[in-house]
Design a protein around this motif. Sequence first.
Motif, mmCIF file in Angstrom:
data_model
loop_
_atom_site.group_PDB
_atom_site.id
_atom_site.type_symbol
_atom_site.label_atom_id
_atom_site.label_comp_id
_atom_site.label_asym_id
_atom_site.label_seq_id
_atom_site.Cartn_x
_atom_site.Cartn_y
_atom_site.Cartn_z
ATOM 1 N N THR A 47 76.931 27.666 98.109
ATOM 2 C CA THR A 47 76.851 27.724 99.568
ATOM 3 C C THR A 47 77.904 28.681 100.123
ATOM 4 N N ARG A 48 79.098 28.620 99.582
ATOM 5 C CA ARG A 48 80.180 29.500 100.045
ATOM 6 C C ARG A 48 79.847 30.966 99.809
ATOM 7 N N LYS A 49 79.292 31.280 98.641
ATOM 8 C CA LYS A 49 78.949 32.666 98.327
ATOM 9 C C LYS A 49 77.774 33.138 99.171
ATOM 10 N N ALA A 50 76.831 32.254 99.393
ATOM 11 C CA ALA A 50 75.635 32.571 100.203
ATOM 12 C C ALA A 50 74.942 33.816 99.666
ATOM 13 N N ASN A 51 74.597 34.752 100.558
ATOM 14 C CA ASN A 51 73.865 35.936 100.110
ATOM 15 C C ASN A 51 74.782 37.156 99.987
ATOM 16 N N ARG A 52 76.042 36.891 99.678
ATOM 17 C CA ARG A 52 76.999 37.987 99.520
ATOM 18 C C ARG A 52 77.233 38.290 98.045
ATOM 19 N N LEU A 53 77.779 39.451 97.785
ATOM 20 C CA LEU A 53 78.204 39.778 96.436
ATOM 21 C C LEU A 53 79.507 39.045 96.158
ATOM 22 N N PRO A 54 79.766 38.687 94.919
ATOM 23 C CA PRO A 54 81.031 37.995 94.614
ATOM 24 C C PRO A 54 82.249 38.781 95.105
ATOM 25 N N THR A 55 82.211 40.101 94.967
ATOM 26 C CA THR A 55 83.355 40.923 95.387
ATOM 27 C C THR A 55 83.556 40.918 96.895
ATOM 28 N N GLU A 56 82.502 40.668 97.636
ATOM 29 C CA GLU A 56 82.610 40.652 99.102
ATOM 30 C C GLU A 56 83.338 39.412 99.606
ATOM 31 N N ILE A 57 83.388 38.371 98.799
ATOM 32 C CA ILE A 57 84.012 37.125 99.235
ATOM 33 C C ILE A 57 85.160 36.714 98.312
ATOM 34 N N GLY A 58 85.468 37.541 97.326
ATOM 35 C CA GLY A 58 86.571 37.246 96.421
ATOM 36 C C GLY A 58 86.268 36.168 95.410
ATOM 37 N N MET A 59 85.011 35.985 95.096
ATOM 38 C CA MET A 59 84.603 35.003 94.091
ATOM 39 C C MET A 59 84.148 35.765 92.849
ATOM 40 N N VAL A 60 84.920 35.696 91.810
ATOM 41 C CA VAL A 60 84.588 36.406 90.582
ATOM 42 C C VAL A 60 84.082 35.405 89.553
ATOM 43 N N PRO A 61 82.886 35.631 88.995
ATOM 44 C CA PRO A 61 82.402 34.704 87.960
ATOM 45 C C PRO A 61 83.394 34.643 86.796
#
Length: 114
Positions: A47-61
């Motif tokens: 939900t936090r990531k939504a339709n963004r790229l991981p790099t756009e929100i600072g979430m790296v797999p």
Amino acid sequence: MRDRHVCAYCGGHYAELDLTVEHILPVSRGGRHEWTNVVTACSPCNTRKANRLPTEIGMVPLHPPTEPHFVHLSWAVRRLTPIQARYIRTFYGEDTLRELQGLGLLAGDAMPRP
């Protein structure tokens, strides 16, 4: 099962029903539903990531998405279990399963419905 019930973003261990399939490149942005574009994620992270790229929100797999070894191995040994057939259907489609069955690579009862 490929991701061992671990969220690719927070690293938490969850029951299967508490996890989602998360597209690294969102489908809404041209991403495909294929092994190398999906990871397991808990609902809050997805939900936090939504339709963004991981790099756009600072979430790296925590790990790169890869095609599971069993796909290659099961095709090589010419036998799929029902669970493997389900994943082949999900990620490669019904046409691929029919083609494999036509080549004699699947037993008729190895193609359960999800």
